[in-house]
Write a protein that holds these residues in place. Sequence first.
Motif, PDB file in Angstrom:
ATOM      1  N   PRO A  12      36.053  46.504  15.723  1.00 15.35           N
ATOM      2  CA  PRO A  12      36.226  47.719  16.521  1.00 15.35           C
ATOM      3  C   PRO A  12      37.563  47.752  17.253  1.00 15.35           C
ATOM      4  CG  PRO A  12      34.717  46.215  17.609  1.00 15.35           C
ATOM      5  CD  PRO A  12      34.984  45.642  16.249  1.00 15.35           C
ATOM      6  N   VAL A  13      38.110  48.956  17.361  1.00 13.29           N
ATOM      7  CA  VAL A  13      39.382  49.166  18.039  1.00 13.29           C
ATOM      8  C   VAL A  13      39.112  49.744  19.427  1.00 13.29           C
ATOM      9  CG1 VAL A  13      41.619  50.336  17.958  1.00 13.29           C
ATOM     10  CG2 VAL A  13      40.500  49.615  15.831  1.00 13.29           C
ATOM     11  N   ALA A  14      39.535  49.032  20.458  1.00 12.12           N
ATOM     12  CA  ALA A  14      39.370  49.508  21.830  1.00 12.12           C
ATOM     13  C   ALA A  14      40.444  50.541  22.151  1.00 12.12           C
ATOM     14  CB  ALA A  14      39.465  48.335  22.808  1.00 12.12           C
ATOM     15  N   HIS A  15      40.206  51.327  23.193  1.00 11.86           N
ATOM     16  CA  HIS A  15      41.103  52.428  23.540  1.00 11.86           C
ATOM     17  C   HIS A  15      42.507  51.958  23.876  1.00 11.86           C
ATOM     18  CE1 HIS A  15      40.354  50.939  27.575  1.00 11.86           C
ATOM     19  NE2 HIS A  15      41.276  51.742  28.033  1.00 11.86           N
ATOM     20  N   ASP A  16      42.640  50.719  24.381  1.00  9.11           N
ATOM     21  CA  ASP A  16      43.938  50.228  24.838  1.00  9.11           C
ATOM     22  C   ASP A  16      44.508  49.135  23.939  1.00  9.11           C
ATOM     23  OD1 ASP A  16      42.012  48.376  25.451  1.00  9.11           O
ATOM     24  OD2 ASP A  16      42.735  47.967  27.486  1.00  9.11           O
ATOM     25  N   ARG A  17      43.986  49.029  22.701  1.00  8.08           N
ATOM     26  CA  ARG A  17      44.442  47.971  21.797  1.00  8.08           C
ATOM     27  C   ARG A  17      44.715  48.545  20.417  1.00  8.08           C
ATOM     28  NH1 ARG A  17      39.540  44.163  23.956  1.00  8.08           N
ATOM     29  NH2 ARG A  17      40.179  44.233  26.140  1.00  8.08           N
ATOM     30  N   HIS A  46      36.087  50.513   6.324  1.00  2.81           N
ATOM     31  CA  HIS A  46      36.240  51.870   6.850  1.00  2.81           C
ATOM     32  C   HIS A  46      37.659  52.352   6.568  1.00  2.81           C
ATOM     33  CE1 HIS A  46      32.831  50.390   9.315  1.00  2.81           C
ATOM     34  NE2 HIS A  46      32.424  51.636   9.248  1.00  2.81           N
ATOM     35  N   HIS A  47      37.791  53.641   6.375  1.00  7.88           N
ATOM     36  CA  HIS A  47      39.101  54.233   6.105  1.00  7.88           C
ATOM     37  C   HIS A  47      39.325  55.442   7.011  1.00  7.88           C
ATOM     38  CE1 HIS A  47      39.696  51.743   2.523  1.00  7.88           C
ATOM     39  NE2 HIS A  47      38.405  51.926   2.301  1.00  7.88           N
ATOM     40  N   ASN A  48      40.591  55.646   7.377  1.00 10.76           N
ATOM     41  CA  ASN A  48      40.967  56.784   8.233  1.00 10.76           C
ATOM     42  C   ASN A  48      40.122  56.827   9.503  1.00 10.76           C
ATOM     43  OD1 ASN A  48      42.797  57.747   6.180  1.00 10.76           O
ATOM     44  ND2 ASN A  48      41.022  58.553   5.084  1.00 10.76           N
ATOM     45  N   SER A  49      39.875  55.652  10.047  1.00 10.68           N
ATOM     46  CA  SER A  49      39.038  55.549  11.242  1.00 10.68           C
ATOM     47  C   SER A  49      39.860  55.069  12.423  1.00 10.68           C
ATOM     48  CB  SER A  49      37.881  54.568  11.000  1.00 10.68           C
ATOM     49  OG  SER A  49      37.172  54.318  12.194  1.00 10.68           O
ATOM     50  N   ALA A  50      39.745  55.771  13.544  1.00  7.07           N
ATOM     51  CA  ALA A  50      40.382  55.314  14.775  1.00  7.07           C
ATOM     52  C   ALA A  50      39.556  54.242  15.468  1.00  7.07           C
ATOM     53  CB  ALA A  50      40.576  56.499  15.723  1.00  7.07           C
ATOM     54  N   THR A  51      38.328  54.023  15.001  1.00  2.65           N
ATOM     55  CA  THR A  51      37.406  53.091  15.664  1.00  2.65           C
ATOM     56  C   THR A  51      37.349  51.738  14.998  1.00  2.65           C
ATOM     57  OG1 THR A  51      36.035  55.052  16.080  1.00  2.65           O
ATOM     58  CG2 THR A  51      35.088  52.915  16.625  1.00  2.65           C
ATOM     59  N   PHE A  52      37.478  51.695  13.678  1.00  2.00           N
ATOM     60  CA  PHE A  52      37.273  50.455  12.934  1.00  2.00           C
ATOM     61  C   PHE A  52      38.518  50.102  12.125  1.00  2.00           C
ATOM     62  CE2 PHE A  52      33.006  52.575  13.020  1.00  2.00           C
ATOM     63  CZ  PHE A  52      32.465  51.756  14.011  1.00  2.00           C
ATOM     64  N   GLU A 224      37.829  58.681  17.384  1.00  2.00           N
ATOM     65  CA  GLU A 224      38.481  58.051  18.527  1.00  2.00           C
ATOM     66  C   GLU A 224      38.171  56.562  18.585  1.00  2.00           C
ATOM     67  OE1 GLU A 224      36.735  60.076  21.807  1.00  2.00           O
ATOM     68  OE2 GLU A 224      37.857  61.935  21.506  1.00  2.00           O
ATOM     69  N   PRO A 225      39.026  55.774  19.238  1.00  2.00           N
ATOM     70  CA  PRO A 225      38.686  54.377  19.522  1.00  2.00           C
ATOM     71  C   PRO A 225      37.475  54.314  20.459  1.00  2.00           C
ATOM     72  CG  PRO A 225      41.020  54.807  19.885  1.00  2.00           C
ATOM     73  CD  PRO A 225      40.362  56.139  19.728  1.00  2.00           C
ATOM     74  N   LEU A 226      36.933  53.114  20.631  1.00  2.00           N
ATOM     75  CA  LEU A 226      35.842  52.946  21.581  1.00  2.00           C
ATOM     76  C   LEU A 226      36.354  53.233  22.997  1.00  2.00           C
ATOM     77  CD1 LEU A 226      34.006  49.753  20.305  1.00  2.00           C
ATOM     78  CD2 LEU A 226      33.388  52.144  19.952  1.00  2.00           C
ATOM     79  N   PRO A 227      35.528  53.851  23.841  1.00  2.00           N
ATOM     80  CA  PRO A 227      35.990  54.212  25.187  1.00  2.00           C
ATOM     81  C   PRO A 227      36.202  52.995  26.069  1.00  2.00           C
ATOM     82  CG  PRO A 227      33.653  54.688  24.939  1.00  2.00           C
ATOM     83  CD  PRO A 227      34.149  54.302  23.580  1.00  2.00           C
ATOM     84  N   CYS A 228      36.923  53.194  27.151  1.00  2.00           N
ATOM     85  CA  CYS A 228      37.127  52.113  28.105  1.00  2.00           C
ATOM     86  C   CYS A 228      35.815  51.837  28.841  1.00  2.00           C
ATOM     87  CB  CYS A 228      38.245  52.455  29.085  1.00  2.00           C
ATOM     88  SG  CYS A 228      37.986  53.972  30.004  1.00  2.00           S
ATOM     89  N   GLU A 229      35.708  50.642  29.392  1.00  2.00           N
ATOM     90  CA  GLU A 229      34.457  50.225  30.032  1.00  2.00           C
ATOM     91  C   GLU A 229      34.084  51.144  31.199  1.00  2.00           C
ATOM     92  OE1 GLU A 229      32.843  46.415  32.569  1.00  2.00           O
ATOM     93  OE2 GLU A 229      34.184  46.038  30.873  1.00  2.00           O
ATOM     94  N   GLY A 230      32.835  51.580  31.207  1.00  2.00           N
ATOM     95  CA  GLY A 230      32.338  52.422  32.280  1.00  2.00           C
ATOM     96  C   GLY A 230      32.680  53.891  32.141  1.00  2.00           C
ATOM     97  N   GLU A 231      33.316  54.288  31.038  1.00  2.99           N
ATOM     98  CA  GLU A 231      33.715  55.691  30.891  1.00  2.99           C
ATOM     99  C   GLU A 231      32.506  56.618  30.870  1.00  2.99           C
ATOM    100  OE1 GLU A 231      36.235  58.591  27.853  1.00  2.99           O
ATOM    101  OE2 GLU A 231      36.594  56.427  27.828  1.00  2.99           O
TER     102      GLU A 231
END
Length: 300
Positions: A12-17, A46-52, A224-231
């Motif tokens: 998984p791709v985090a919002h800030d990485r 996965h392809h064309n994914s901002a999350t993976f 989208e990437p995974l949201p930041c913690e507590g969002e």
Amino acid sequence: MSVALSVLDQSPVAHDRDTARAVRDTVRLARAVDDLGYRRFWVAEHHNSATFAGAAPVVLAATLLENTKQMRIGTGGVLLPRHDPAHVAETFHLLADLHPGRVDLGIGRAGGPAATFPAKVDLLRRTLAQLRAGRSSGSGPALWLLGSGTVAAELAGEQGIDYCFGHFLSPAAAGPALAAYTARSVRRPTLAVRVFVSPNGRRAGVLAADYLLWRARKDLGANEPLPCEGEADRHPWTAAERIHAAHDAGAIVVGDPAEVGVRLTELAAAHGVEEVVVNTLAPDLADRIRTYELLVEAMP
């Protein structure tokens, strides 16, 4: 009931990485859980994914085999409609020659026309058999079919292939799909479950809420990437997002180790499986590592 544990990691791709950090974290995670007694470790495509970030699972699997010692390593799964089955067979057979007894080749139906999938599976299976019957001294990779409905389950059973049901994709379809498989096969299927666990359950709840926000947005078309913690706590939820999140909450297991251990054991017993493939979609590597440590302690 004793339940074997395995891992599915989707990088998984985090919002800030970035994606480089995501795939390196997958390697770090595999190293960390290798000595915990997990049966297998799978990576996704996965392809064309901002999350993976895992667009080439065979490359990642090869890296993981070089960085681990005992777990089986494989794919969950290669999107076979996108690939030449003979090439997939040769590539994974080579991996199995380099790492005998440790390679799983998991395949999925997404990524192309569904109508051609059975023929591609058959060609893949026959090519693997030919390679095993040739000059190879090994048994080749173990072939798995991944699915979330009865069509894939029936195909796996009819072709004599191991089967893993994606509970986190469609929990309501688990019963019919697994029944369809076991009616056609003497093999025991496995169940892939999405889990969030923390020592007292509170952090697991935060991570699950953030995940449900991401999932609701994805259901509504966001990439989208995974949201930041507590969002999730700060987010002004729309009515549509709340509806999707409430539905998606039924596909995850959340709580403290005792609660999660009981729930996974119940799911395994209810569906007649002896192995659960755990996925935790947390952006932080430390949370993923801690999840798998806690599960080993919690499961009977």
